[in-house]
Motif scaffolding. Structure first.
Motif, PDB file in Angstrom:
ATOM      1  N   SER A  91      -6.196  34.742 -85.485  1.00 25.53           N
ATOM      2  CA  SER A  91      -5.289  34.482 -84.371  1.00 25.53           C
ATOM      3  C   SER A  91      -5.240  35.623 -83.371  1.00 25.53           C
ATOM      4  N   ALA A  92      -5.316  36.848 -83.848  1.00 26.51           N
ATOM      5  CA  ALA A  92      -5.272  37.994 -82.935  1.00 26.51           C
ATOM      6  C   ALA A  92      -6.468  37.990 -81.985  1.00 26.51           C
ATOM      7  N   LYS A  93      -7.643  37.705 -82.519  1.00 27.97           N
ATOM      8  CA  LYS A  93      -8.848  37.666 -81.698  1.00 27.97           C
ATOM      9  C   LYS A  93      -8.786  36.509 -80.701  1.00 27.97           C
ATOM     10  N   ILE A  94      -8.288  35.372 -81.151  1.00 27.53           N
ATOM     11  CA  ILE A  94      -8.173  34.207 -80.268  1.00 27.53           C
ATOM     12  C   ILE A  94      -7.247  34.508 -79.095  1.00 27.53           C
ATOM     13  N   LEU A  95      -6.117  35.142 -79.375  1.00 25.82           N
ATOM     14  CA  LEU A  95      -5.185  35.489 -78.310  1.00 25.82           C
ATOM     15  C   LEU A  95      -5.766  36.547 -77.379  1.00 25.82           C
ATOM     16  N   GLU A  96      -6.521  37.461 -77.937  1.00 17.72           N
ATOM     17  CA  GLU A  96      -7.178  38.499 -77.129  1.00 17.72           C
ATOM     18  C   GLU A  96      -8.142  37.859 -76.125  1.00 17.72           C
ATOM     19  N   ILE A  97      -8.905  36.871 -76.601  1.00 23.47           N
ATOM     20  CA  ILE A  97      -9.847  36.175 -75.711  1.00 23.47           C
ATOM     21  C   ILE A  97      -9.086  35.360 -74.670  1.00 23.47           C
ATOM     22  N   ALA A  98      -7.996  34.758 -75.062  1.00 22.92           N
ATOM     23  CA  ALA A  98      -7.186  33.989 -74.112  1.00 22.92           C
ATOM     24  C   ALA A  98      -6.699  34.873 -72.977  1.00 22.92           C
ATOM     25  N   LYS A  99      -6.248  36.061 -73.309  1.00 26.78           N
ATOM     26  CA  LYS A  99      -5.750  36.973 -72.274  1.00 26.78           C
ATOM     27  C   LYS A  99      -6.890  37.490 -71.393  1.00 26.78           C
TER      28      LYS A  99
END
Length: 452
Positions: A63-71
């Motif tokens: 989830s952390a990586k997914i949110l990082e890519i989203a930002k």
């Protein structure tokens, strides 16, 4: 409306979401694992970013990586599809904290309805009929045995935080219940980190019928008729159809209204599904609520003319529903079968490289596809590779089209469950609508070597 969406999923559902976004002019961001780098959805999205290794913990659950890519990509929203992070309250909460719209209900609602005991209490308060059982975790196997004696056997033992049939077992005797308690509790701890167990009276020969609801953030909630999902294997759905061949108008409307009241009572918004068990007398009982898009959502789209992914996005964008209950007209009949890369006899996954893929064509046929004629099906994820959706003016027409389409469906290089599906739809019990949850065990298992 949201202008850019990251899709935190893979396979056919990622392709499905991309298709709607493309039609609406919404840019899409795909995320993928090393095992999926050549998957069709990666090519279909406007942008695509590697998450990590093939295992879900390294990729689709990161989830952390997914949110990082989203930002980094300035994605305004995240669509979780189904499975993976779709019913993860902590992920939804993290999205909120980062100012990214989670396309689904609130973290509070996800958490509430993800726990079987707590959701049972909430639905009891909302006035929904419940299967006789308890609304708190069992203390131990002794209490389970005592309560089972009061309810009467058979009973259903369930893991409170369970899903996909994990931690669930029907028990016909006290000895069987005591043995099942210890084993299923250990499995629940292993898979969900929660060993709470609870008990219900087992409704014999039930039908599994679910009501699709849509709710916006302005207090408007509607139901989109029902889907019957009774044909299952190890508590996993195999074939779904809409509407149910069993319900009459009165029961259909009563279940729909109950589902709407349930959703309103917990402040629900976005797409959700209230699942019921329905007995032979058409009495219905709350089973659980899925706080996400369902695998079988296309058949609801086929009988209503709505795009549920579009509605999800519009709701998440703050829009009001563009229709009322009276506007939702049931048209025709739709059936969906799940195409799995698995041995039709053992039901075990059959990963490998697809060497040829020929899809049936014709009137009323819809394909939800996550592979191509050269795809490699990996062992790391759920083996579902496609869904075949059939629409007809009547159930008989839809069933006949499905039987013909399955005969034309051709996959080489891997084994699939198409022979099993063909056997199901050719069976007289299916054609007559006699589709209780023991359908496969009663009609199919006796004629082949599938392990029960």
């Amino acid at each position: 409306m949201l202008k850019k969406i990251l899709i935190a999923n893979r396979g056919e559902i990622a392709e499905r979401i991309i298709k709607t976004c493309s039609r609406l002019g919404i840019k899409t961001v795909a995320v993928y694992s090393e095992a999926d780098k050549e998957a069709p959805f990666v090519e279909s999205a406007d942008e695509a970013y590697l998450l990590g290794g093939p295992r879900v913990q390294e990729s689709y659950l990161n989830s952390a990586k997914i949110l990082e890519i989203a930002k980094e990509t300035k994605a305004e929203g995240i669509h979780p599809g189904y499975g993976f992070l779709s019913e993860n309250a902590e992920f939804a909460k993290a999205c909120e904290a980062e100012g990214v719209v989670f396309i689904g209900p609130s973290p509070k609602v996800i958490s509430l309805m993800g726990k079987k005991v707590e959701s049972r209490i909430a639905m009891e308060a909302a006035g929904l009929p419940l299967v006789p059982g308890i609304s708190r975790p069992l203390k131990d196997a002794d209490e389970a045995a005592e309560l089972a004696g009061q309810f009467g056997y058979p009973v259903m033992l369930k893991a409170s935080a369970g899903g996909g049939g994990i931690g669930m077992q029907a028990c016909s005797t006290e000895a069987e219940l005591r043995k099942a308690f210890e084993g299923n509790q250990k499995r629940a701890v292993m898979f969900f980190g929660n060993g709470d167990m609870f008990l219900e009276k087992l409704i014999e020969k039930p039908r599994h019928i679910e009501i699709q609801v849509l709710a916006d953030k302005h207090g408007n909630t509607v139901y989109l008729w029902e889907r019957e999902c009774s044909i299952q294997r190890r508590h996993q759905k195999v074939l779904e159809e809409a509407p149910s061949p069993f319900l009459d108008r009165e029961t259909r409307e009563a279940m729909g209204k109950a589902a709407v009241e349930a959703a309103k009572s917990i402040g629900y918004s976005n797409a959700g599904t209230i699942e019921f068990l329905v007995d032979e007398e058409k009495n219905f009982y709350f089973l659980e609520m899925n706080t996400r898009l369902q695998v079988e959502h296309p058949i609801t789209e086929e009988i209503t003319g709505l795009d549920l992914v579009e509605e999800q996005i519009r709701i998440a964008s703050g829009e009001s529903l563009g229709f009322q209950q009276k506007d939702i007209v049931l048209k025709g009949h739709a059936i969906e079968v799940r195409i799995y890369a698995e041995d039709p006899k053992t039901m075990y996954p059959s990963p490998g490289k697809i060497t040829n893929l020929k899809l049936p064509q014709g009137t009323g046929i819809r394909h939800e596809l996550g592979v191509t004629s050269t795809s490699h099906v990996t062992p790391f994820y759920d083996p579902m590779i496609a869904k075949l959706v059939i629409k007809g003016r009547t159930r008989g027409e839809a069933a006949a089209r499905l039987e013909e389409a399955l005969a034309q469906y051709h996959v080489e290089g891997i084994k699939t469950n198409i022979p099993l599906l063909s056997e199901i739809v050719a069976h007289e019990a299916f054609k007559s609508g006699d589709t209780t949850t023991d359908f496969i065990q009663k009609n199919i298992v006796k004629t082949n070597t599938i392990s029960s």
